[in-house]
Design a protein around this motif. Structure first.
Motif, PDB file in Angstrom:
ATOM      1  N   ASN A 286       0.858  -1.196   0.000  1.00  0.00           N
ATOM      2  CA  ASN A 286       0.000   0.000   0.000  1.00  0.00           C
ATOM      3  C   ASN A 286       0.886   1.236   0.000  1.00  0.00           C
ATOM      4  N   PRO A 287       0.334   2.399  -0.416  1.00  0.00           N
ATOM      5  CA  PRO A 287       1.099   3.633  -0.237  1.00  0.00           C
ATOM      6  C   PRO A 287       1.554   3.811   1.213  1.00  0.00           C
ATOM      7  N   TYR A 288       0.747   3.319   2.162  1.00  0.00           N
ATOM      8  CA  TYR A 288       1.132   3.336   3.588  1.00  0.00           C
ATOM      9  C   TYR A 288       2.568   2.836   3.759  1.00  0.00           C
TER      10      TYR A 288
ATOM     11  N   ASN B 272      -6.913  -6.013   3.072  1.00  0.00           N
ATOM     12  CA  ASN B 272      -6.953  -5.288   4.349  1.00  0.00           C
ATOM     13  C   ASN B 272      -7.047  -3.755   4.246  1.00  0.00           C
ATOM     14  N   ILE B 273      -5.934  -3.086   3.934  1.00  0.00           N
ATOM     15  CA  ILE B 273      -5.981  -1.609   4.005  1.00  0.00           C
ATOM     16  C   ILE B 273      -6.903  -1.032   2.924  1.00  0.00           C
ATOM     17  N   ALA B 274      -6.704  -1.458   1.681  1.00  0.00           N
ATOM     18  CA  ALA B 274      -7.469  -0.842   0.584  1.00  0.00           C
ATOM     19  C   ALA B 274      -8.960  -1.161   0.710  1.00  0.00           C
TER      20      ALA B 274
ATOM     21  N   ILE C  50     -10.768  -2.150   3.392  1.00  0.00           N
ATOM     22  CA  ILE C  50     -11.403  -1.531   4.572  1.00  0.00           C
ATOM     23  C   ILE C  50     -11.560  -0.027   4.374  1.00  0.00           C
ATOM     24  N   THR C  51     -10.555   0.608   3.782  1.00  0.00           N
ATOM     25  CA  THR C  51     -10.652   2.054   3.542  1.00  0.00           C
ATOM     26  C   THR C  51     -11.824   2.351   2.606  1.00  0.00           C
ATOM     27  N   ALA C  52     -11.911   1.564   1.528  1.00  0.00           N
ATOM     28  CA  ALA C  52     -13.000   1.796   0.565  1.00  0.00           C
ATOM     29  C   ALA C  52     -14.353   1.553   1.238  1.00  0.00           C
TER      30      ALA C  52
ATOM     31  N   VAL D 237      -7.461   1.421  -3.482  1.00  0.00           N
ATOM     32  CA  VAL D 237      -8.702   1.830  -2.800  1.00  0.00           C
ATOM     33  C   VAL D 237      -9.816   2.038  -3.829  1.00  0.00           C
ATOM     34  N   GLY D 238      -9.465   2.697  -4.939  1.00  0.00           N
ATOM     35  CA  GLY D 238     -10.484   3.053  -5.934  1.00  0.00           C
ATOM     36  C   GLY D 238     -11.196   1.847  -6.523  1.00  0.00           C
ATOM     37  N   THR D 239     -10.453   0.787  -6.846  1.00  0.00           N
ATOM     38  CA  THR D 239     -11.095  -0.382  -7.480  1.00  0.00           C
ATOM     39  C   THR D 239     -12.077  -1.055  -6.512  1.00  0.00           C
TER      40      THR D 239
ATOM     41  N   CYS E  19     -10.198   8.289 -13.914  1.00  0.00           N
ATOM     42  CA  CYS E  19      -8.947   7.531 -14.107  1.00  0.00           C
ATOM     43  C   CYS E  19      -8.322   7.957 -15.431  1.00  0.00           C
ATOM     44  N   SER E  20      -7.203   7.348 -15.792  1.00  0.00           N
ATOM     45  CA  SER E  20      -6.563   7.730 -17.052  1.00  0.00           C
ATOM     46  C   SER E  20      -7.054   6.828 -18.183  1.00  0.00           C
ATOM     47  N   THR E  21      -6.662   7.189 -19.407  1.00  0.00           N
ATOM     48  CA  THR E  21      -7.181   6.508 -20.613  1.00  0.00           C
ATOM     49  C   THR E  21      -7.035   4.998 -20.513  1.00  0.00           C
TER      50      THR E  21
ATOM     51  N   HIS F 265       1.017   4.611 -10.063  1.00  0.00           N
ATOM     52  CA  HIS F 265       0.164   4.212 -11.191  1.00  0.00           C
ATOM     53  C   HIS F 265      -0.239   2.748 -11.137  1.00  0.00           C
ATOM     54  N   ALA F 266      -0.322   2.187  -9.918  1.00  0.00           N
ATOM     55  CA  ALA F 266      -0.763   0.789  -9.814  1.00  0.00           C
ATOM     56  C   ALA F 266      -2.206   0.686 -10.303  1.00  0.00           C
ATOM     57  N   ARG F 267      -2.510  -0.439 -10.946  1.00  0.00           N
ATOM     58  CA  ARG F 267      -3.902  -0.693 -11.383  1.00  0.00           C
ATOM     59  C   ARG F 267      -4.472  -1.708 -10.413  1.00  0.00           C
TER      60      ARG F 267
HETATM   61  N1  LIG Z   1      -7.009   7.731   4.915  1.00  0.00           N
HETATM   62  C1  LIG Z   1      -6.736   6.435   4.980  1.00  0.00           C
HETATM   63  O1  LIG Z   1      -7.048   5.757   5.978  1.00  0.00           O
HETATM   64  C2  LIG Z   1      -6.072   5.783   3.802  1.00  0.00           C
HETATM   65  C3  LIG Z   1      -6.070   4.400   3.671  1.00  0.00           C
HETATM   66  C4  LIG Z   1      -5.533   3.844   2.518  1.00  0.00           C
HETATM   67  C5  LIG Z   1      -4.953   4.660   1.555  1.00  0.00           C
HETATM   68  N2  LIG Z   1      -4.906   5.990   1.762  1.00  0.00           N
HETATM   69  C6  LIG Z   1      -4.336   6.900   0.761  1.00  0.00           C
HETATM   70  O2  LIG Z   1      -5.226   6.921  -0.346  1.00  0.00           O
HETATM   71  C7  LIG Z   1      -4.502   7.129  -1.546  1.00  0.00           C
HETATM   72  C8  LIG Z   1      -4.879   6.060  -2.553  1.00  0.00           C
HETATM   73  O3  LIG Z   1      -4.452   4.789  -2.083  1.00  0.00           O
HETATM   74  P1  LIG Z   1      -4.363   3.575  -3.087  1.00  0.00           P
HETATM   75  O4  LIG Z   1      -3.986   2.372  -2.318  1.00  0.00           O
HETATM   76  O5  LIG Z   1      -5.579   3.543  -3.952  1.00  0.00           O
HETATM   77  O6  LIG Z   1      -3.118   4.073  -3.977  1.00  0.00           O
HETATM   78  P2  LIG Z   1      -2.587   3.476  -5.351  1.00  0.00           P
HETATM   79  O7  LIG Z   1      -3.077   2.095  -5.538  1.00  0.00           O
HETATM   80  O8  LIG Z   1      -1.123   3.720  -5.393  1.00  0.00           O
HETATM   81  O9  LIG Z   1      -3.297   4.440  -6.432  1.00  0.00           O
HETATM   82  C9  LIG Z   1      -2.737   4.566  -7.654  1.00  0.00           C
HETATM   83  C10 LIG Z   1      -3.820   4.996  -8.655  1.00  0.00           C
HETATM   84  O10 LIG Z   1      -4.021   6.412  -8.593  1.00  0.00           O
HETATM   85  C11 LIG Z   1      -4.353   6.840  -9.903  1.00  0.00           C
HETATM   86  N3  LIG Z   1      -4.069   8.247 -10.140  1.00  0.00           N
HETATM   87  C12 LIG Z   1      -2.870   8.863 -10.084  1.00  0.00           C
HETATM   88  N4  LIG Z   1      -3.015  10.181 -10.396  1.00  0.00           N
HETATM   89  C13 LIG Z   1      -4.333  10.377 -10.645  1.00  0.00           C
HETATM   90  C14 LIG Z   1      -5.114  11.506 -11.019  1.00  0.00           C
HETATM   91  N5  LIG Z   1      -4.571  12.717 -11.192  1.00  0.00           N
HETATM   92  N6  LIG Z   1      -6.441  11.361 -11.178  1.00  0.00           N
HETATM   93  C15 LIG Z   1      -7.034  10.149 -11.009  1.00  0.00           C
HETATM   94  N7  LIG Z   1      -6.339   9.017 -10.666  1.00  0.00           N
HETATM   95  C16 LIG Z   1      -5.005   9.145 -10.496  1.00  0.00           C
HETATM   96  C17 LIG Z   1      -3.462   5.983 -10.774  1.00  0.00           C
HETATM   97  O11 LIG Z   1      -4.032   5.883 -12.071  1.00  0.00           O
HETATM   98  P3  LIG Z   1      -3.150   6.238 -13.385  1.00  0.00           P
HETATM   99  O12 LIG Z   1      -2.083   5.196 -13.492  1.00  0.00           O
HETATM  100  O13 LIG Z   1      -4.151   6.158 -14.449  1.00  0.00           O
HETATM  101  O14 LIG Z   1      -2.589   7.603 -13.163  1.00  0.00           O
HETATM  102  C18 LIG Z   1      -3.425   4.645 -10.067  1.00  0.00           C
HETATM  103  O15 LIG Z   1      -4.341   3.715 -10.595  1.00  0.00           O
HETATM  104  C19 LIG Z   1      -3.023   7.122  -1.145  1.00  0.00           C
HETATM  105  O16 LIG Z   1      -2.617   8.462  -1.005  1.00  0.00           O
HETATM  106  C20 LIG Z   1      -3.016   6.437   0.211  1.00  0.00           C
HETATM  107  O17 LIG Z   1      -1.933   6.852   1.013  1.00  0.00           O
HETATM  108  C21 LIG Z   1      -5.460   6.580   2.853  1.00  0.00           C
END
Ligand SMILES: NC(=O)c1ccc[n+]([C@@H]2O[C@H](COP(=O)([O-])OP(=O)(O)OC[C@H]3O[C@@H](n4cnc5c(N)ncnc54)[C@H](OP(=O)(O)O)[C@@H]3O)[C@@H](O)[C@H]2O)c1
Length: 371
Positions: A82-84, A172-174, A176-178, A203-205, A222-224, A361-363
Motif C-alpha cells: 500500500n502507499p502506507y 486489508n488496508i485498501a 477496509i478504507t474503501a 482503494v479506488g477499485t 482515471c486515465s485513458t 500508477h498501480a492498477r
Molecule cells: N485515509 C486512509 O485511511 C487511507 C487508507 C488507505 C490509503 N490511503 C491513501 O489513499 C490514496 C490512494 O491509495 P491507493 O492504495 O488507492 O493508492 P494506489 O493504488 O497507489 O493508487 C494509484 C492509482 O491512482 C491513480 N491516479 C494517479 N493520479 C491520478 C489523477 N490525477 N487522477 C485520477 N487518478 C489518479 C493511478 O491511475 P493512473 O495510473 O491512471 O494515473 C493509479 O491507478 C493514497 O494516497 C493512500 O496513502 C489513505
C-alpha cells in the motif's frame, strides 16, 4: 508596556531556542535496533531497514516470533503493498516522523509491511478464535516476513476457501478504507451520485464496486488506459483525467471519494449537492510529500467544512475483523472482485514492489507471494 514587550520577546526567544535544541537532540538520539541484536537462534526471513529510503531495504534473517497468550503465529503466504508502506519507507511527510513518533532521523521500527494472508501455525493459550491450520488474512506491522504474530482479535479474519492467498492479502488496508469511505463516511444511499477520484488504484477499485453494491450511480475518474477496467468494475460513467478536468463539469454529486487530492476544496465543493459529502482519503505521490503531505489538505478541510453546509473532511481507516469478514464474504459470493495489477514471486522483490507502488500508477493491488 515596553518592559512587558521586552520580556515577552525574551521568553519567545528562549522557548524557540529550547524547542530547537530539543529537536536537535531528539534527531541525533533517534535510533533503532539495527546491529544491536544477537544472531537469531530460530531465524526467519524478513524485510528490514536501518535507515529511511528504498535503497536501504534488505531481506535478512531475524528471530522468528513466538506467540504470546492472546496471539496467533501465522505462516505468511502472501502480502500486499500500500502507499502506507512507502510513507514508512521514506519517512514522509516529514511531520509524521515527529507526530506519529516513527523516528526523526532513523526509523524506530526496522520492520515493514501490513497486509498479509497465511496459515495459523500456533496459538497462545488464551486464543479460542483460531487453531493451527486455519487460513487467515488481515493486517499486522512487520508483515513483509515469513511469519508474523498478532493478537487473535482485531484486524484478522478467516480466509474464505474460495479466495486465493493472493486475493485475501489484497483486502486489508485498501478494502477496509474503501468500505468505510463508502458506507461510514460517505453514507452512500441507493440512487445517489458518487464520484470516485482515483478509481483505478487499490482503494479506488474496491470503492467503485462497493458504491455500486450500495446502489449508487458511480462515476470513476482515471486515465485513458484504465477506462475499460473501471467500467468493467461497474462504474456507470468514467472520466479520463488526462483529457477532461472533472471539476469543470456541471454534474453534481452526493458523495465524492478522493484518493488523489489534486483539486482545491472549493473546486470539490462546487461539485457537491447542497447536503453532499466530500471524503478525503489520501493523495500525493511519493516525491510530493514534503513536510505536511496530505495533512495540509486535511487540516484545511477540517476548518473549511465549518463554514459550508456540506461535510468535507479526511477519513482514517479503522482496522476491523468484522469489515474484513464482510469484504471476504462479498468476494466469495462474487459481489466484488479483487483487482490485482501484478504479483511478485518472493519477499526479495518487496523493494521492487514498493518502488512500483511509489510511482503512483498501480492498477488495483500489488501482491507478493511469500514462499
Ligand atoms: N485515509 C486512509 O485511511 C487511507 C487508507 C488507505 C490509503 N490511503 C491513501 O489513499 C490514496 C490512494 O491509495 P491507493 O492504495 O488507492 O493508492 P494506489 O493504488 O497507489 O493508487 C494509484 C492509482 O491512482 C491513480 N491516479 C494517479 N493520479 C491520478 C489523477 N490525477 N487522477 C485520477 N487518478 C489518479 C493511478 O491511475 P493512473 O495510473 O491512471 O494515473 C493509479 O491507478 C493514497 O494516497 C493512500 O496513502 C489513505
Amino acid at each position: 508596556m515596553k518592559r512587558i514587550l521586552k520580556w515577552f520577546v525574551r521568553i519567545v526567544l528562549v522557548l524557540l531556542v529550547v524547542a530547537f535544541l530539543w529537536v536537535f537532540v531528539a534527531y541525533w538520539r533517534s535510533t533503532n535496533d539495527c546491529g544491536k541484536t544477537a544472531a537469531p537462534t530460530n531465524p526467519m526471513k524478513a524485510i528490514v531497514r536501518c535507515d529511511y529510503g528504498l535503497a536501504n531495504l534488505k531481506l535478512e534473517d531475524v528471530e522468528k516470533p513466538v506467540p504470546e497468550n492472546d496471539q496467533i503465529l501465522v505462516k505468511i503466504h502472501a502480502v500486499s503493498v500500500n502507499p502506507y508502506d512507502w510513507h514508512f519507507v521514506e519517512g514522509t511527510p516529514y511531520v509524521m516522523r515527529a507526530i506519529a513518533d516513527v523516528g526523526l532521523r532513523k526509523p524506530k521500527d526496522i520492520r515493514l509491511g501490513v497486509d498479509f494472508s497465511g496459515t495459523v501455525e500456533a496459538v497462545g493459550k488464551d486464543v479460542t478464535q483460531f487453531k493451527p491450520g486455519d487460513e487467515v488474512f488481515g493486517g499486522r506491522d512487520g508483515a513483509f516476513a515469513e511469519y508474523v504474530c498478532r493478537r487473535a482479535v482485531g484486524a484478522v479474519a478467516p480466509k474464505p476457501a474460495g479466495l486465493t492467498f493472493e486475493q485475501a492479502a489484497s483486502i486489508n488496508i485498501a478494502g477496509i478504507t474503501a468500505l468505510q469511505g463508502v458506507r461510514d463516511k460517505g453514507k452512500v444511499q441507493p440512487g445517489q451520485k458518487v464520484l470516485i477520484n482515483g478509481a483505478s488504484g487499490g482503494v479506488g477499485t474496491f470503492a467503485v464496486q462497493l458504491a455500486k453494491n450500495f446502489g449508487a450511480e458511480v462515476t470513476g475518474v482515471c486515465s485513458t488506459r484504465n477506462l475499460e477496467m473501471v467500467q468493467s468494475l461497474g462504474a456507470d460513467h468514467v472520466i479520463d483525467y488526462t483529457k477532461e478536468d472533472f471539476t469543470k463539469g456541471d454534474q453534481h454529486y452526493d458523495v465524492i471519494l478522493d484518493n488523489v487530492g489534486n483539486h482545491s476544496l472549493s473546486e470539490y465543493r462546487r461539485l457537491l449537492t447542497p447536503n453532499g459529502i466530500y471524503v478525503l482519503i489520501g493523495g500525493g505521490s511519493a516525491n510530493e510529500q514534503g513536510l505536511l503531505g496530505g495533512l495540509g489538505k486535511a487540516l484545511n478541510a477540517a476548518v473549511y467544512s465549518r463554514f459550508v453546509k456540506q461535510k468535507m473532511g479526511m477519513m482514517m481507516a479503522d482496522p476491523s475483523a468484522k469489515d474484513l469478514t464482510l469484504l471476504a464474504d462479498m468476494m466469495q459470493s462474487g459481489k466484488i472482485k479483487p483487482v490485482i495489477d501484478r504479483t511478485y514471486k518472493s519477499l526479495s522483490e518487496v523493494p521492487e514492489a514498493i518502488r512500483y507502488v511509489e510511482e503512483g500508477h498501480a492498477r488495483g493491488k500489488v501482491v507478493i507471494t511469500v514462499e
